[in-house]
Design a protein around this motif. Structure first.
Motif, PDB file in Angstrom:
ATOM      1  N   ASP A 143       0.826  -1.220   0.000  1.00  0.00           N
ATOM      2  CA  ASP A 143       0.000   0.000   0.000  1.00  0.00           C
ATOM      3  C   ASP A 143       0.857   1.265   0.000  1.00  0.00           C
ATOM      4  N   LEU A 144       2.066   1.156  -0.541  1.00  0.00           N
ATOM      5  CA  LEU A 144       2.968   2.301  -0.624  1.00  0.00           C
ATOM      6  C   LEU A 144       3.297   2.669  -2.064  1.00  0.00           C
ATOM      7  N   GLU A 145       2.510   2.162  -2.990  1.00  0.00           N
ATOM      8  CA  GLU A 145       2.819   2.399  -4.400  1.00  0.00           C
ATOM      9  C   GLU A 145       2.817   3.878  -4.767  1.00  0.00           C
ATOM     10  N   TRP A 146       2.120   4.696  -3.994  1.00  0.00           N
ATOM     11  CA  TRP A 146       2.082   6.133  -4.272  1.00  0.00           C
ATOM     12  C   TRP A 146       3.466   6.762  -4.212  1.00  0.00           C
ATOM     13  N   LEU A 147       4.401   6.114  -3.498  1.00  0.00           N
ATOM     14  CA  LEU A 147       5.758   6.648  -3.412  1.00  0.00           C
ATOM     15  C   LEU A 147       6.457   6.651  -4.774  1.00  0.00           C
ATOM     16  N   LYS A 148       6.063   5.744  -5.648  1.00  0.00           N
ATOM     17  CA  LYS A 148       6.704   5.655  -6.967  1.00  0.00           C
ATOM     18  C   LYS A 148       6.413   6.876  -7.821  1.00  0.00           C
ATOM     19  N   ASP A 149       5.366   7.604  -7.484  1.00  0.00           N
ATOM     20  CA  ASP A 149       4.992   8.788  -8.265  1.00  0.00           C
ATOM     21  C   ASP A 149       5.637  10.065  -7.736  1.00  0.00           C
ATOM     22  N   GLN A 150       6.393   9.956  -6.657  1.00  0.00           N
ATOM     23  CA  GLN A 150       6.999  11.132  -6.042  1.00  0.00           C
ATOM     24  C   GLN A 150       8.358  11.453  -6.688  1.00  0.00           C
ATOM     25  N   SER A 151       8.905  12.611  -6.357  1.00  0.00           N
ATOM     26  CA  SER A 151      10.196  13.031  -6.902  1.00  0.00           C
ATOM     27  C   SER A 151      11.317  12.124  -6.399  1.00  0.00           C
ATOM     28  N   ALA A 152      12.457  12.188  -7.074  1.00  0.00           N
ATOM     29  CA  ALA A 152      13.609  11.374  -6.677  1.00  0.00           C
ATOM     30  C   ALA A 152      14.052  11.715  -5.253  1.00  0.00           C
ATOM     31  N   ASP A 153      13.988  12.980  -4.878  1.00  0.00           N
ATOM     32  CA  ASP A 153      14.395  13.374  -3.529  1.00  0.00           C
ATOM     33  C   ASP A 153      13.388  12.901  -2.481  1.00  0.00           C
ATOM     34  N   TYR A 154      12.109  12.939  -2.827  1.00  0.00           N
ATOM     35  CA  TYR A 154      11.083  12.418  -1.923  1.00  0.00           C
ATOM     36  C   TYR A 154      11.297  10.921  -1.706  1.00  0.00           C
ATOM     37  N   GLN A 155      11.593  10.205  -2.783  1.00  0.00           N
ATOM     38  CA  GLN A 155      11.831   8.766  -2.670  1.00  0.00           C
ATOM     39  C   GLN A 155      13.095   8.467  -1.866  1.00  0.00           C
ATOM     40  N   ARG A 156      14.139   9.273  -2.067  1.00  0.00           N
ATOM     41  CA  ARG A 156      15.366   9.098  -1.268  1.00  0.00           C
ATOM     42  C   ARG A 156      15.046   9.235   0.214  1.00  0.00           C
ATOM     43  N   ALA A 157      14.249  10.248   0.549  1.00  0.00           N
ATOM     44  CA  ALA A 157      13.879  10.462   1.946  1.00  0.00           C
ATOM     45  C   ALA A 157      12.995   9.338   2.470  1.00  0.00           C
ATOM     46  N   ALA A 158      12.093   8.824   1.624  1.00  0.00           N
ATOM     47  CA  ALA A 158      11.222   7.725   2.048  1.00  0.00           C
ATOM     48  C   ALA A 158      12.042   6.463   2.318  1.00  0.00           C
ATOM     49  N   ARG A 159      13.017   6.194   1.473  1.00  0.00           N
ATOM     50  CA  ARG A 159      13.883   5.029   1.690  1.00  0.00           C
ATOM     51  C   ARG A 159      14.670   5.189   2.982  1.00  0.00           C
ATOM     52  N   ASP A 160      15.121   6.411   3.229  1.00  0.00           N
ATOM     53  CA  ASP A 160      15.832   6.704   4.470  1.00  0.00           C
ATOM     54  C   ASP A 160      14.928   6.477   5.680  1.00  0.00           C
ATOM     55  N   PHE A 161      13.692   6.921   5.576  1.00  0.00           N
ATOM     56  CA  PHE A 161      12.744   6.776   6.690  1.00  0.00           C
ATOM     57  C   PHE A 161      12.465   5.302   6.971  1.00  0.00           C
ATOM     58  N   ILE A 162      12.271   4.514   5.922  1.00  0.00           N
ATOM     59  CA  ILE A 162      11.994   3.087   6.101  1.00  0.00           C
ATOM     60  C   ILE A 162      13.180   2.395   6.755  1.00  0.00           C
ATOM     61  N   ALA A 163      14.401   2.771   6.363  1.00  0.00           N
ATOM     62  CA  ALA A 163      15.593   2.187   6.978  1.00  0.00           C
ATOM     63  C   ALA A 163      15.650   2.523   8.466  1.00  0.00           C
ATOM     64  N   ARG A 164      15.301   3.766   8.813  1.00  0.00           N
ATOM     65  CA  ARG A 164      15.286   4.158  10.227  1.00  0.00           C
ATOM     66  C   ARG A 164      14.227   3.377  11.006  1.00  0.00           C
ATOM     67  N   TYR A 165      13.060   3.193  10.384  1.00  0.00           N
ATOM     68  CA  TYR A 165      11.986   2.467  11.061  1.00  0.00           C
ATOM     69  C   TYR A 165      12.361   0.995  11.233  1.00  0.00           C
ATOM     70  N   PHE A 166      12.953   0.406  10.202  1.00  0.00           N
ATOM     71  CA  PHE A 166      13.445  -0.976  10.290  1.00  0.00           C
ATOM     72  C   PHE A 166      14.447  -1.099  11.443  1.00  0.00           C
ATOM     73  N   ASN A 167      15.325  -0.116  11.560  1.00  0.00           N
ATOM     74  CA  ASN A 167      16.323  -0.143  12.625  1.00  0.00           C
ATOM     75  C   ASN A 167      15.664  -0.102  14.003  1.00  0.00           C
ATOM     76  N   ARG A 213       6.195  14.073   6.581  1.00  0.00           N
ATOM     77  CA  ARG A 213       6.923  15.244   7.092  1.00  0.00           C
ATOM     78  C   ARG A 213       8.418  15.104   6.826  1.00  0.00           C
ATOM     79  N   HIS A 214       8.906  13.896   7.017  1.00  0.00           N
ATOM     80  CA  HIS A 214      10.318  13.595   6.777  1.00  0.00           C
ATOM     81  C   HIS A 214      10.684  13.882   5.320  1.00  0.00           C
TER      82      HIS A 214
END
Length: 549
Positions: A59-83, A162-163
Motif C-alpha cells: 500500500d505504498l505504491e504512491w511513493l513511486k509517483d513522487q520526486s527522486a528526492d522524496y523517494q530518497r527520503a522515504a527510503r531513508d525513513f523506512i531504513a530508520r523504522y526498520f532499525n 513530514r520527513h
C-alpha cells in the motif's frame, strides 16, 4: 520458506562453515528472501541478506509517483523504522542513518518491489550450528520486522510525509542559492550547537539562530513556504568574534549542510552550496604532483613546486595542496577555520616581512591570493578568523558572533580598515589559474587490489582499506557517514578495471554518480551511501600508493 527450514535441519550441529550452503533465494508467502554472503565464523562480519516485497502488498505504491528526492527520503525513513524495530534483536542489523539523509542502499525502490538490504548474525553454540534457533530467527522473528517496515498500516505515514517534505524543502532551498548570490543560508530558529564533541544531536538548551536584518533573505520552500534567514553571500566572508562565542559552531553547521538533515535536527533549514569544501592543515599527509606554485615556490634544494609530491607534507604545503586539489575536483566555495590552519599559509605580518625578506620566504600567504581566487576563478571563501585583521582588507562581508548571535559588522570593519590601515606589503599579485587536471593510473589501483586480495573495508569514518593500504581520513570533516567511504572504494574498483591512465578522474566519478541508478554497478550491499565527487577525490589524494601525473 520450507526449503530454508529443510536446509537448516540438514546442517544442524554441523560446523559453522556449513552455513555457506544456505546461500541462494527463498520464497516466503509475501516476500522473497536472498542470502548473498554468509559469514565464515561467528566473529566475522555478519551475513549479507536481502528481502524484496512487491509494491502491491505494501500500500505504498504512491511513493513511486513522487520526486527522486522524496523517494530518497522515504527510503531513508523506512531504513530508520526498520532499525527501530530491530533494535531489540541482536542478530539483525541495518545500515543505520545518522542526522543526514543520504542516498543509501539499505532500502532500494525498484519498479516492482521494495528491497531491504541488511545483515544477520547467524546463531551458533561456539562454532556449532543450532538449526532450531536459526530457523526461529528466519521464519518468525525476521519476517515480522520485514512486514512491519514495508506496509503502510504499520508505518507512521504522517511522520514519513513530514520527513520527505523536509528533504524536498532543503533541496529546493539549496537550488535557490546561486540565483540569490549566496553560498549558504541559515534559517531563523535553527539550532547550531551539537550535544557533545562525539555527538551530532542538537543541544536541547541552545539559543535559536536569528538573522541580522542586513543579511536577512527570504527563500521559498515547496512545503513550508516562505523561510527567513541569514544569507551568506558569495565572495569572501569572514566570521569573527571572541573565543567561545560560536564562530566555529556556525562554520560547522554550514559545512555539514552540503547534505540534508532530518526533521528535528535543528539544521534542517540550513543549506550550503553542494560544491563547498572545507580545507585545513594536515601534517604528514601525502601529496601527488600538485601545482603549489601560486602559494609556495623557491623551496630549498631546488625542489619543484609546479609538480609537488611528498609523503610527509608540512602544515602549509598540506593546506595549499588541499586547496588546489579541491578546486581541481570542482569546489566552488572553500570553508576555512583559522584554528585548524597553518599560520604561515594564512598570513605573514609586517614585522615578519621586515625580518625575513620575501626572497627568503617561499610561502605566499593566502591573504595575498584570496581576492584572486574570488575574482579570477569565481571561488567563494568563508573564513573563521579571530587573530588576524589583515583579512578585513579583502573581505566582502564580515559577520560577528557574539553570545551565539550573528551581527553584521561589515560597515564597522570597513571603518576599522580605514582608520587602521595595514602596513604589510602585498606579496602575490600575479594572475592565478585553474589548477591543471592530473591523470590517474588505473592500473596502479588494480595492482593494489590484487596485492591485497581485493579488500575494500570500512570500520568508521576515519579510515578506508583499499587492497593493503589503510588510508587515514581523520582530517576529512565533510565525510558524513562511513557508508560513503564504502561507496568510494567500489567506485575506485570500477576505475581499476580500465587500462592505462584516466585523463580526468573527477569528471569520470561525476558521471558515475550523476543518476539515481549510480549504485547498480556495485555489489548488492546495504551499507553503501552516495558520496560527493569532492570526497571521492579527497580520499584518493590521501592514498599513499596512488599515481598521479
Amino acid at each position: 520458506m520450507q526449503l530454508l527450514e529443510a536446509k537448516l535441519q540438514k546442517i544442524d550441529r554441523h560446523n559453522y562453515r556449513s552455513y555457506s550452503s544456505l546461500r541462494g533465494e527463498y520464497h516466503f508467502v509475501d516476500f522473497d528472501f536472498f542470502i548473498d554472503i554468509t559469514q565464515s565464523d561467528p566473529y566475522a562480519p555478519a551475513s549479507r541478506v536481502r528481502a524484496r516485497r512487491k509494491w502491491s502488498l505494501t500500500d505504498l505504491e504512491w511513493l513511486k509517483d513522487q520526486s527522486a528526492d522524496y523517494q530518497r527520503a522515504a527510503r531513508d525513513f523506512i531504513a530508520r523504522y526498520f532499525n527501530e524495530l530491530a533494535q531489540q534483536i541482536n542478530e539483525i542489523q541495518i545500515d543505520r542513518p545518522g542526522q543526514t539523509v543520504l542516498d543509501r542502499t539499505a532500502v532500494v525502490f525498484d519498479d516492482d518491489a521494495i528491497e531491504l538490504r541488511f545483515r544477520i548474525n547467524l546463531p551458533s553454540d561456539g562454532r556449532t550450528i543450532i538449526a532450531k534457533k536459526t530457523a526461529n530467527l528466519f521464519v518468525h522473528t525476521m519476517p515480522k520486522v520485514i512486514r512491519r517496515a514495508t506496509i503502510a498500516r504499520e508505518l507512521p505515514i504522517d511522520e514519513l510525509k513530514r520527513h520527505c517534505e523536509a528533504i524536498e524543502d532543503q533541496v529546493s532551498l539549496r537550488k535557490q542559492l546561486a540565483d540569490k548570490g549566496l553560498m549558504a543560508f541559515i534559517a531563523d530558529g535553527s539550532i547550531l550547537p551539537r550535544l557533545a564533541g562525539n555527538s551530532d544531536l542538537p543541544l536541547p538548551e541552545a539559543l535559536p539562530f536569528t538573522s541580522p536584518d542586513n543579511l536577512a533573505v527570504e527563500l521559498q520552500a515547496p512545503h513550508r513556504g516562505t523561510i527567513r534567514g541569514m544569507g551568506v553571500p558569495t565572495g569572501i566572508t569572514m566570521i569573527v568574534g571572541g573565543g567561545f562565542h560560536g564562530k566555529s559552531t556556525l562554520l560547522n553547521a554550514i559545512e555539514s549542510s552540503v547534505y540534508d538533515h532530518i526533521p528535528g535536527d535543528g539544521r534542517e533549514y540550513i543549506v550550503t552550496d553542494e560544491n563547498a569544501a572545507k580545507i585545513r592543515a594536515e601534517d604528514g599527509r601525502c601529496v601527488h604532483n600538485v601545482d603549489l606554485s601560486p602559494y609556495i615556490s623557491n623551496l630549498p634544494m631546488g625542489k619543484d613546486t609546479n609538480m609537488f609530491s611528498t609523503q610527509n607534507a608540512s602544515g602549509s604545503t598540506s593546506q595549499a595542496s588541499w586547496l588546489q586539489e579541491s578546486i581541481e575536483a570542482g569546489a566552488k566555495a572553500l570553508l576555512i577555520d583559522e584554528d585548524t590552519s597553518a599560520t604561515n599559509f594564512m598570513i605573514r605580518d609586517e614585522r615578519m616581512q621586515a625580518l625575513i625578506a620575501k626572497d627568503d620566504e617561499p610561502i605566499t600567504p593566502l591573504v595575498d591570493r584570496i581576492s584572486l581566487l574570488r575574482d579570477q576563478l569565481g571561488i567563494s571563501i568563508l573564513l573563521v578568523m579571530g587573530g588576524s585583521g589583515d583579512y578585513l582588507d579583502v573581505a566582502d562581508t564580515v559577520i560577528q558572533m557574539h553570545n551565539y548571535e550573528a551581527i553584521d559588522v561589515t560597515e564597522k570593519a570597513k571603518q576599522v580598515v580605514e582608520s587602521h590601515p595595514t602596513r604589510r606589503q602585498l606579496e602575490g599579485s600575479s594572475a592565478i589559474e585553474q589548477p591543471r587536471t592530473r591523470k590517474l593510473n588505473c592500473a596502479g589501483l588494480k595492482a593494489m587490489l590484487e596485492d591485497g586480495k581485493f579488500r575494500i573495508q570500512v570500520k568508521d569514518k576515519s579510515s578506508l582499506r583499499f587492497g593493503r593500504e589503510f588510508i587515514d581520513l581523520q582530517a576529512l570533516e565533510q565525510v558524513a557517514d562511513s557508508s560513503q567511504l564504502h561507496a568510494i572504494g567500489w567506485l575506485w574498483f570500477q576505475l581499476a578495471q580500465q587500462k592505462g591512465w584516466e585523463k580526468a578522474p573527477s569528471k569520470t566519478f561525476s558521471r558515475m554518480l550523476c543518476n539515481d541508478e549510480w549504485f547498480r554497478s556495485m555489489p548488492n550491499y546495504g551499507d553503501i551511501a552516495k558520496p560527493r565527487v569532492l570526497e571521492v577525490m579527497a580520499v584518493l589524494n590521501r592514498m599513499r600508493c596512488a599515481e598521479f601525473k
